[in-house]
Motif scaffolding. Structure first.
Motif, PDB file in Angstrom:
ATOM      1  N   GLY A  11       0.823  -1.202   0.000  1.00 23.71           N
ATOM      2  CA  GLY A  11       0.000   0.000   0.000  1.00 23.71           C
ATOM      3  C   GLY A  11       0.857   1.252   0.000  1.00 23.71           C
ATOM      4  O   GLY A  11       0.647   2.177  -0.791  1.00 23.71           O
ATOM      5  N   TYR A  12       1.856   1.251   0.861  1.00 25.93           N
ATOM      6  CA  TYR A  12       2.717   2.424   1.020  1.00 25.93           C
ATOM      7  C   TYR A  12       3.571   2.649  -0.227  1.00 25.93           C
ATOM      8  O   TYR A  12       3.821   3.785  -0.628  1.00 25.93           O
ATOM      9  CB  TYR A  12       3.605   2.215   2.251  1.00 25.93           C
ATOM     10  N   TYR A  13       4.014   1.563  -0.807  1.00 26.95           N
ATOM     11  CA  TYR A  13       4.815   1.637  -2.039  1.00 26.95           C
ATOM     12  C   TYR A  13       4.061   2.426  -3.113  1.00 26.95           C
ATOM     13  O   TYR A  13       4.612   3.277  -3.785  1.00 26.95           O
ATOM     14  CB  TYR A  13       5.093   0.214  -2.502  1.00 26.95           C
ATOM     15  N   HIS A  14       2.760   2.122  -3.223  1.00 25.49           N
ATOM     16  CA  HIS A  14       1.964   2.799  -4.248  1.00 25.49           C
ATOM     17  C   HIS A  14       1.461   4.158  -3.795  1.00 25.49           C
ATOM     18  O   HIS A  14       1.187   5.026  -4.611  1.00 25.49           O
ATOM     19  CB  HIS A  14       0.750   1.939  -4.636  1.00 25.49           C
ATOM     20  N   ASP A  15       1.307   4.319  -2.485  1.00 25.09           N
ATOM     21  CA  ASP A  15       0.664   5.531  -1.983  1.00 25.09           C
ATOM     22  C   ASP A  15       1.101   5.780  -0.541  1.00 25.09           C
ATOM     23  O   ASP A  15       0.639   5.116   0.387  1.00 25.09           O
ATOM     24  CB  ASP A  15      -0.860   5.307  -2.054  1.00 25.09           C
ATOM     25  N   PRO A  16       1.991   6.735  -0.325  1.00 29.44           N
ATOM     26  CA  PRO A  16       2.563   6.970   1.011  1.00 29.44           C
ATOM     27  C   PRO A  16       1.558   7.469   2.056  1.00 29.44           C
ATOM     28  O   PRO A  16       1.945   7.641   3.213  1.00 29.44           O
ATOM     29  CB  PRO A  16       3.652   8.017   0.757  1.00 29.44           C
ATOM     30  N   THR A  72      -0.713   5.601   2.977  1.00 30.24           N
ATOM     31  CA  THR A  72      -1.182   4.340   3.564  1.00 30.24           C
ATOM     32  C   THR A  72      -0.551   4.146   4.941  1.00 30.24           C
ATOM     33  O   THR A  72       0.666   4.047   5.059  1.00 30.24           O
ATOM     34  CB  THR A  72      -0.796   3.147   2.656  1.00 30.24           C
ATOM     35  N   VAL A  73      -1.386   4.108   5.962  1.00 33.66           N
ATOM     36  CA  VAL A  73      -0.855   3.952   7.324  1.00 33.66           C
ATOM     37  C   VAL A  73      -1.496   2.801   8.092  1.00 33.66           C
ATOM     38  O   VAL A  73      -1.097   2.504   9.212  1.00 33.66           O
ATOM     39  CB  VAL A  73      -0.990   5.267   8.131  1.00 33.66           C
ATOM     40  N   VAL A  74      -2.496   2.176   7.495  1.00 32.61           N
ATOM     41  CA  VAL A  74      -3.184   1.067   8.159  1.00 32.61           C
ATOM     42  C   VAL A  74      -3.340  -0.060   7.137  1.00 32.61           C
ATOM     43  O   VAL A  74      -3.567   0.214   5.953  1.00 32.61           O
ATOM     44  CB  VAL A  74      -4.599   1.498   8.639  1.00 32.61           C
ATOM     45  N   ALA A  75      -3.197  -1.301   7.581  1.00 35.02           N
ATOM     46  CA  ALA A  75      -3.497  -2.430   6.690  1.00 35.02           C
ATOM     47  C   ALA A  75      -4.279  -3.483   7.458  1.00 35.02           C
ATOM     48  O   ALA A  75      -4.012  -3.737   8.639  1.00 35.02           O
ATOM     49  CB  ALA A  75      -2.225  -3.038   6.115  1.00 35.02           C
ATOM     50  N   VAL A  76      -5.248  -4.073   6.778  1.00 38.06           N
ATOM     51  CA  VAL A  76      -6.100  -5.063   7.420  1.00 38.06           C
ATOM     52  C   VAL A  76      -6.242  -6.270   6.495  1.00 38.06           C
ATOM     53  O   VAL A  76      -6.334  -6.109   5.271  1.00 38.06           O
ATOM     54  CB  VAL A  76      -7.510  -4.484   7.713  1.00 38.06           C
ATOM     55  N   VAL A  77      -6.239  -7.452   7.074  1.00 32.59           N
ATOM     56  CA  VAL A  77      -6.430  -8.664   6.290  1.00 32.59           C
ATOM     57  C   VAL A  77      -7.707  -9.374   6.743  1.00 32.59           C
ATOM     58  O   VAL A  77      -7.930  -9.563   7.950  1.00 32.59           O
ATOM     59  CB  VAL A  77      -5.215  -9.615   6.436  1.00 32.59           C
ATOM     60  N   MET A  96     -10.263  17.082   8.744  1.00 32.12           N
ATOM     61  CA  MET A  96      -9.506  16.085   8.015  1.00 32.12           C
ATOM     62  C   MET A  96      -8.414  16.767   7.250  1.00 32.12           C
ATOM     63  O   MET A  96      -8.525  16.982   6.109  1.00 32.12           O
ATOM     64  CB  MET A  96     -10.367  15.198   7.156  1.00 32.12           C
ATOM     65  N   GLN A  97      -7.775  17.346   7.941  1.00 29.78           N
ATOM     66  CA  GLN A  97      -6.430  16.952   8.275  1.00 29.78           C
ATOM     67  C   GLN A  97      -5.861  16.199   7.091  1.00 29.78           C
ATOM     68  O   GLN A  97      -5.640  16.801   6.041  1.00 29.78           O
ATOM     69  CB  GLN A  97      -6.281  16.094   9.576  1.00 29.78           C
ATOM     70  N   LYS A  98      -5.732  14.901   7.228  1.00 27.75           N
ATOM     71  CA  LYS A  98      -4.934  14.178   6.247  1.00 27.75           C
ATOM     72  C   LYS A  98      -5.732  13.083   5.550  1.00 27.75           C
ATOM     73  O   LYS A  98      -6.578  12.468   6.151  1.00 27.75           O
ATOM     74  CB  LYS A  98      -3.766  13.507   6.951  1.00 27.75           C
ATOM     75  N   ARG A  99      -5.374  12.879   4.318  1.00 21.49           N
ATOM     76  CA  ARG A  99      -5.913  11.741   3.599  1.00 21.49           C
ATOM     77  C   ARG A  99      -5.311  10.476   4.219  1.00 21.49           C
ATOM     78  O   ARG A  99      -4.126  10.446   4.523  1.00 21.49           O
ATOM     79  CB  ARG A  99      -5.485  11.882   2.138  1.00 21.49           C
ATOM     80  N   THR A 100      -6.139   9.487   4.424  1.00 24.69           N
ATOM     81  CA  THR A 100      -5.658   8.259   5.058  1.00 24.69           C
ATOM     82  C   THR A 100      -6.047   7.063   4.210  1.00 24.69           C
ATOM     83  O   THR A 100      -7.225   6.884   3.891  1.00 24.69           O
ATOM     84  CB  THR A 100      -6.297   8.096   6.459  1.00 24.69           C
ATOM     85  N   VAL A 101      -5.068   6.271   3.854  1.00 22.32           N
ATOM     86  CA  VAL A 101      -5.371   5.082   3.056  1.00 22.32           C
ATOM     87  C   VAL A 101      -5.280   3.839   3.934  1.00 22.32           C
ATOM     88  O   VAL A 101      -4.326   3.668   4.696  1.00 22.32           O
ATOM     89  CB  VAL A 101      -4.414   4.946   1.848  1.00 22.32           C
TER      90      VAL A 101
END
Ligand code: ADP
Length: 468
Positions: free
Chosen positions: A207-212, A214-219, A407-412
């Motif tokens: 996620g981060y590689y494509h879009d910095p 990205t701060v959360v990941a869920v499976v 909102m501050q920041k975009r969050t992916v």
């Protein structure tokens, strides 16, 4: 025996017990954020282990070279190779192999398991090199491992416990990377286990590689888990933890989350009691692929025992896990007017010739169980956003309007796993509930991105970033 009325009552009770109005979801959100704090404050401070991963820099897109990943999930293992050309757009994912994990391995020995994995890697490389393996090349491998590990560095860590039906007790406490490296060395494979990576961390890396942002990941696959990027000074249990970036990825092990606000049914209680890890992984047992099918099965079984709408009770229906979550989604998404898919699945369970209205009832059960799962999953995600101040609730100071600061920041949020990727209704319920919880305005800044094979690809990228 009473018939239809009994069944309708059982359904009604299920609906009531699985109810997830937004007020209740908000309680779950708060509980998740509270437990995250507690798990970061002290070792054993929460059911959430909040494990250190020693990952503090994520791939940037400038990595280059060829890297391998081996992923041991809950149901599948995957092997792949990525080729990177020093620019984000030069990510070439080659030869993704995916196989079911042979079920006998799940309760074998560590030697049998790791020999099998090393053998599979050898075959993969033989194929790549058309039969012969050149020993001169050292290959860098990421080992993506979807079970809780206590890390001592990015490339070493011991297994804390098994989940998702695995039961190789002698492996608990052993260094997982060392086990794999040993098996590779025994086969004479010139491969180096450069990182031991939780699957969520792999997804975050891609996620981060494509879009910095990205701060959360869920499976959401066989099991469920999440990780996120945390400030090191917030990881109180590990004082003096220094990283160049000032942050570290924390593996929450959220499958073990528990709160009295979670809507629990008698079916959940029985499923837990009869599982190989009872009193453990309570959240995972409500939201992940390994268990949703079995919750549905238990409801149908009870209906078939207390009424005769399913005809004579069959023995298969009482076998744990005979109804897979794949079959649940197939029934739930059956759009034939006669619900032929439902009829087919029921027939496989030994239940034939049920009338259409009973088939409709089965679809409803699938819907109730999956809706609850999707909505609770959303509450979990919102809980993480709350903890890191990305839910729009925090930080309102006087003089600035809510919308200015909000909102501050975009969050992916990077999301991966077979349940999320393939079960459209689960995904839709989750995304709908996330908007309900966060509100329309804040939701605009929260982007949920699917990461197909993210766990393995991202882990390979992470290894690449360590080399550069
Ligand atoms: P793993 O968990 O082994 O890493 P995946 O992330 O691919 O592997 O998840 C596999 C699980 O996802 C399956 O065991 C199943 O529970 C769930 N799943 C996969 N496809 C579907 C589907 N079409 N409908 C419902 N659930 C599915």
């Amino acid at each position: 025996r009473r018939k239809w009325r009994t069944v309708v009552e059982i359904l009604k009770e299920l609906e009531d017990d699985c109810d997830t109005p937004v007020a209740r979801l908000r309680q779950v959100v708060d509980a998740m954020a509270v437990e995250m704090h507690a798990g970061l404050a002290s070792e054993g401070g929460s059911k959430l282990k909040m494990l250190l991963t020693f990952v503090h820099v994520l791939p940037t897109g400038r990595e280059k070279g060829t890297y391998y990943a081996l992923h041991l999930g809950g149901t599948y293992f995957r092997i792949l190779r990525v080729h990177l050309g020093a620019q984000r757009s030069y990510l070439d994912v080659q030869d993704v192999e995916r196989h079911p994990i042979p079920s006998h391995l799940m309760n074998s020995t560590s030697e049998v398991l790791f020999n099998f994995l090393a053998f599979s890697l050898e075959r993969f490389i033989e194929k790549e090199e058309n039969g012969s393996i050149s020993q001169g090349v050292k290959r860098e491998l990421a080992f993506t491992f979807s079970f809780p590990v206590k890390h001592t560095s990015i490339s070493s860590g011991v297994l804390i416990k098994w989940t998702k039906g695995f039961e190789i007790s002698e492996m608990v406490g052993k260094d997982i990377a060392e086990c794999l490296q040993g098996a590779l060395d025994r086969r004479g494979l010139n491969m180096h286990v450069a990182a031991l990576v939780n699957d969520t961390v792999g997804a975050l890396s891609l996620g981060y590689y494509h879009d910095p942002d990205t701060v959360v990941a869920v499976v959401f696959g066989t099991g469920s888990n999440a990780c996120y990027l945390e400030r090191t000074d917030a990881i109180i249990k590990c004082q003096g933890l220094l990283t160049t970036s000032g942050s570290m990825v924390v593996n929450m092990e959220w499958g073990n989350f528990w709160s009295s606000h979670l809507p629990r049914t008698s079916y959940d209680i029985d499923l837990d009691a009869e599982s190989s890890n009872s009193n453990d992984m309570g959240f995972e047992k409500m939201i992940s692929g390994m268990y949703l099918g079995d919750i549905v099965r238990r409801v149908i079984l009870r209906m078939s025992q207390e009424s005769d709408v399913f005809g004579p009770t069959t023995s298969v229906l009482s076998d744990p896990y005979v109804l897979s979550t794949n079959s649940v989604s197939a029934m739930h998404e059956d759009d034939t007017p006669e619900l032929q898919e439902v009829a087919r699945v029921l027939k496989d369970l030994g239940v034939s010739d049920v009338p259409l209205k009973v088939r409709k009832l089965v679809v409803k059960i699938c819907d109730v169980v999956t809706r609850r799962a999707g909505r609770l999953a959303a509450a979990g995600i919102a809980g993480i956003l709350k903890k890191i101040g990305r839910d729009g609730s925090g930080g309102i100071t006087s003089g600035r309007s809510r919308s200015e600061i909000q909102m501050q920041k975009r969050t992916v949020v990077a999301v991966e796993g077979g349940l999320y990727m393939n079960y459209v209704m689960f995904r839709e319920y989750m995304e709908e509930a996330l908007v309900e919880i966060l509100g329309e305005e804040v939701s605009q800044y929260v982007v949920v991105k699917a990461m197909e094979d993210g766990s393995s690809i991202g882990s390979a990228l992470l290894v690449a970033s360590l080399q550069s």
